[in-house]
Scaffold this motif. Structure first.
Motif, PDB file in Angstrom:
ATOM      1  N   LEU A  21      21.330 119.261  84.376  1.00 29.91           N
ATOM      2  CA  LEU A  21      22.385 119.554  85.593  1.00 29.91           C
ATOM      3  C   LEU A  21      21.224 119.899  86.606  1.00 29.91           C
ATOM      4  O   LEU A  21      20.641 120.822  86.433  1.00 29.91           O
ATOM      5  CB  LEU A  21      23.363 120.258  85.213  1.00 29.91           C
ATOM      6  CG  LEU A  21      23.995 120.873  86.727  1.00 29.91           C
ATOM      7  CD1 LEU A  21      25.008 119.867  87.309  1.00 29.91           C
ATOM      8  CD2 LEU A  21      24.906 122.161  86.543  1.00 29.91           C
ATOM      9  N   MET A  22      21.262 119.055  87.545  1.00 35.67           N
ATOM     10  CA  MET A  22      19.963 119.158  88.676  1.00 35.67           C
ATOM     11  C   MET A  22      20.581 119.296  90.089  1.00 35.67           C
ATOM     12  O   MET A  22      21.564 118.656  90.499  1.00 35.67           O
ATOM     13  CB  MET A  22      19.327 117.786  88.589  1.00 35.67           C
ATOM     14  CG  MET A  22      19.795 116.456  88.790  1.00 35.67           C
ATOM     15  SD  MET A  22      18.699 114.985  88.494  1.00 35.67           S
ATOM     16  CE  MET A  22      17.258 115.571  89.707  1.00 35.67           C
ATOM     17  N   ILE A  23      20.384 120.368  90.823  1.00 36.20           N
ATOM     18  CA  ILE A  23      20.310 120.478  92.215  1.00 36.20           C
ATOM     19  C   ILE A  23      19.340 119.505  92.886  1.00 36.20           C
ATOM     20  O   ILE A  23      18.196 119.400  92.585  1.00 36.20           O
ATOM     21  CB  ILE A  23      20.314 121.782  92.711  1.00 36.20           C
ATOM     22  CG1 ILE A  23      21.288 122.678  92.287  1.00 36.20           C
ATOM     23  CG2 ILE A  23      20.187 121.864  94.336  1.00 36.20           C
ATOM     24  CD1 ILE A  23      20.948 124.255  92.513  1.00 36.20           C
ATOM     25  N   GLU A  24      19.795 118.514  93.691  1.00 37.51           N
ATOM     26  CA  GLU A  24      18.846 117.623  94.405  1.00 37.51           C
ATOM     27  C   GLU A  24      19.141 117.064  95.671  1.00 37.51           C
ATOM     28  O   GLU A  24      20.419 117.049  95.813  1.00 37.51           O
ATOM     29  CB  GLU A  24      18.488 116.463  93.365  1.00 37.51           C
ATOM     30  CG  GLU A  24      17.349 115.784  93.581  1.00 37.51           C
ATOM     31  CD  GLU A  24      16.274 116.531  93.779  1.00 37.51           C
ATOM     32  OE1 GLU A  24      15.806 116.533  95.039  1.00 37.51           O
ATOM     33  OE2 GLU A  24      15.795 117.066  92.766  1.00 37.51           O
ATOM     34  N   HIS A  25      18.227 117.218  96.618  1.00 41.01           N
ATOM     35  CA  HIS A  25      18.500 116.438  97.993  1.00 41.01           C
ATOM     36  C   HIS A  25      18.010 115.164  97.865  1.00 41.01           C
ATOM     37  O   HIS A  25      18.484 114.395  98.971  1.00 41.01           O
ATOM     38  CB  HIS A  25      17.794 117.191  99.079  1.00 41.01           C
ATOM     39  CG  HIS A  25      18.502 118.642  99.381  1.00 41.01           C
ATOM     40  ND1 HIS A  25      19.771 118.873  99.835  1.00 41.01           N
ATOM     41  CD2 HIS A  25      18.292 119.793  99.068  1.00 41.01           C
ATOM     42  CE1 HIS A  25      20.159 120.022 100.208  1.00 41.01           C
ATOM     43  NE2 HIS A  25      19.379 120.816  99.562  1.00 41.01           N
ATOM     44  N   VAL A  26      17.222 114.523  97.061  1.00 43.73           N
ATOM     45  CA  VAL A  26      16.522 113.248  97.302  1.00 43.73           C
ATOM     46  C   VAL A  26      17.712 112.363  96.489  1.00 43.73           C
ATOM     47  O   VAL A  26      17.804 111.991  95.252  1.00 43.73           O
ATOM     48  CB  VAL A  26      15.370 113.362  96.099  1.00 43.73           C
ATOM     49  CG1 VAL A  26      14.758 111.733  96.527  1.00 43.73           C
ATOM     50  CG2 VAL A  26      14.264 114.092  96.831  1.00 43.73           C
ATOM     51  N   MET A  27      18.320 111.581  97.317  1.00 40.89           N
ATOM     52  CA  MET A  27      19.663 111.050  96.979  1.00 40.89           C
ATOM     53  C   MET A  27      19.019 109.725  96.233  1.00 40.89           C
ATOM     54  O   MET A  27      19.543 109.038  95.481  1.00 40.89           O
ATOM     55  CB  MET A  27      20.326 110.330  98.275  1.00 40.89           C
ATOM     56  CG  MET A  27      21.310 111.761  98.803  1.00 40.89           C
ATOM     57  SD  MET A  27      22.313 112.332  97.599  1.00 40.89           S
ATOM     58  CE  MET A  27      23.401 110.971  97.073  1.00 40.89           C
ATOM     59  N   GLN A  28      17.862 109.299  96.367  1.00 42.96           N
ATOM     60  CA  GLN A  28      17.312 108.195  95.515  1.00 42.96           C
ATOM     61  C   GLN A  28      17.353 108.488  94.142  1.00 42.96           C
ATOM     62  O   GLN A  28      17.777 107.729  93.273  1.00 42.96           O
ATOM     63  CB  GLN A  28      15.908 107.917  96.006  1.00 42.96           C
ATOM     64  CG  GLN A  28      15.155 106.663  95.143  1.00 42.96           C
ATOM     65  CD  GLN A  28      13.617 107.035  95.455  1.00 42.96           C
ATOM     66  OE1 GLN A  28      13.066 107.570  96.319  1.00 42.96           O
ATOM     67  NE2 GLN A  28      12.846 106.158  94.629  1.00 42.96           N
ATOM     68  N   ALA A  29      16.881 109.831  93.883  1.00 42.47           N
ATOM     69  CA  ALA A  29      16.841 110.268  92.626  1.00 42.47           C
ATOM     70  C   ALA A  29      18.315 110.571  92.006  1.00 42.47           C
ATOM     71  O   ALA A  29      18.570 109.991  90.905  1.00 42.47           O
ATOM     72  CB  ALA A  29      16.206 111.562  92.321  1.00 42.47           C
ATOM     73  N   VAL A  30      19.139 111.033  92.867  1.00 41.43           N
ATOM     74  CA  VAL A  30      20.605 111.148  92.250  1.00 41.43           C
ATOM     75  C   VAL A  30      21.010 109.827  91.815  1.00 41.43           C
ATOM     76  O   VAL A  30      21.715 109.787  90.928  1.00 41.43           O
ATOM     77  CB  VAL A  30      21.382 111.874  93.463  1.00 41.43           C
ATOM     78  CG1 VAL A  30      22.732 112.049  93.165  1.00 41.43           C
ATOM     79  CG2 VAL A  30      20.880 113.421  93.624  1.00 41.43           C
TER      80      VAL A  30
END
Length: 258
Positions: free
Chosen positions: A201-210
């Motif tokens: 489960l990841m918190i992420e701001h890089v939408m490319q990665a999401v």
């Protein structure tokens, strides 16, 4: 989403003074998945991770991991049970080598130094740090430190890994290089032990990665879950657009596209 979650969060709330940083949040993370938690800055994402992993105790609600209520359990107890988190701000033991840093995580299950160092080598190979095992951690680049933070967590042999912005501060090429590393964790042998894959489960701001990684996404804003679904559905959700870009933005975008 599967019926039997590895992690089940029920009605978690945590306030600091008059501010509810996490407000009645419930979610279920099935085993063997790679999912994401997104939201604007200050939404409460890292606080939610702290509640899940035991660094904070909720005011109300509970955390169930692998069928056991772990609400309020200490982080090291949760780590031994298989729930480990990383931190957005990476703080390695700068004077120690990469190998020694990773071995710190391995010592959770390996008593002997030789076994811990051997486990560290296997994990370093997995995250692309094998060539830098004898380098002082303080000499690593930002990208190298991010890989080290991931490696230290993997060395604890997690069943569930909470990744807190592991891609933050990386340039586009470094992000592209990290995406397959993260994906490989779920595919299997992520900790170097030869065991099954790790649920992430990841918190992420890089939408490319999401968009490339997550099968399911939850969106947190002002401490509350406002949306969930596939990455494609989330990026077109009016509530999500408003949370990131401000009230009225979704309507303006629709009008511009008409």
């Amino acid at each position: 989403m599967a019926d039997e979650p590895l992690l089940h969060v029920e009605h978690l709330t945590r306030a600091f003074g008059g501010l509810r940083a996490v407000d009645d949040v419930s979610l279920r993370v099935p085993a063997g998945t790679l999912t994401a938690l997104i939201g604007p800055n200050g939404a409460g994402k890292t606080t939610l991770f702290a509640l899940m992993s035991g660094f904070l105790r909720p005011d109300t609600g509970r955390v169930v991991f692998a069928g056991r209520d772990i609400t309020g359990h200490a982080p090291h107890v949760n780590a031994r049970a298989g729930l480990t988190r990383t931190f957005q701000i990476v703080q390695p033991f700068a004077a120690q080598t990469v190998r020694e840093n990773i071995a710190v995580g391995a010592h959770l299950h390996e008593r002997g130094r030789r076994a811990a160092l051997a486990a560290a080598e296997a994990v370093a190979e997995r995250v692309g740090l094998a060539a830098q095992l004898d380098k002082p951690a303080g000499d690593l680049t930002v990208a190298g430190r991010k890989r080290l933070e991931l490696a230290r967590a993997l060395a604890t042999r997690p069943r569930l890994l909470l990744l807190d912005e592991v891609l933050a501060g990386l340039n586009p090429q470094e992000v592209a290089e990290m995406i397959p590393v993260v994906r490989s964790l779920v595919a299997g042998h992520g900790d170097g032990s030869g065991g099954p894959g790790t649920t992430v489960l990841m918190i992420e701001h890089v939408m490319q990665a999401v968009m490339h990684l997550a099968g399911h996404v939850w969106v947190l804003a002002q401490g509350q879950l406002i949306a969930e679904g596939t990455p494609a559905a989330i990026t077109n959700d009016a509530r999500v657009i408003e949370a990131y870009l401000g009230h009225g933005t979704a309507a303006r975008l629709r009008a511009a596209a008409a």
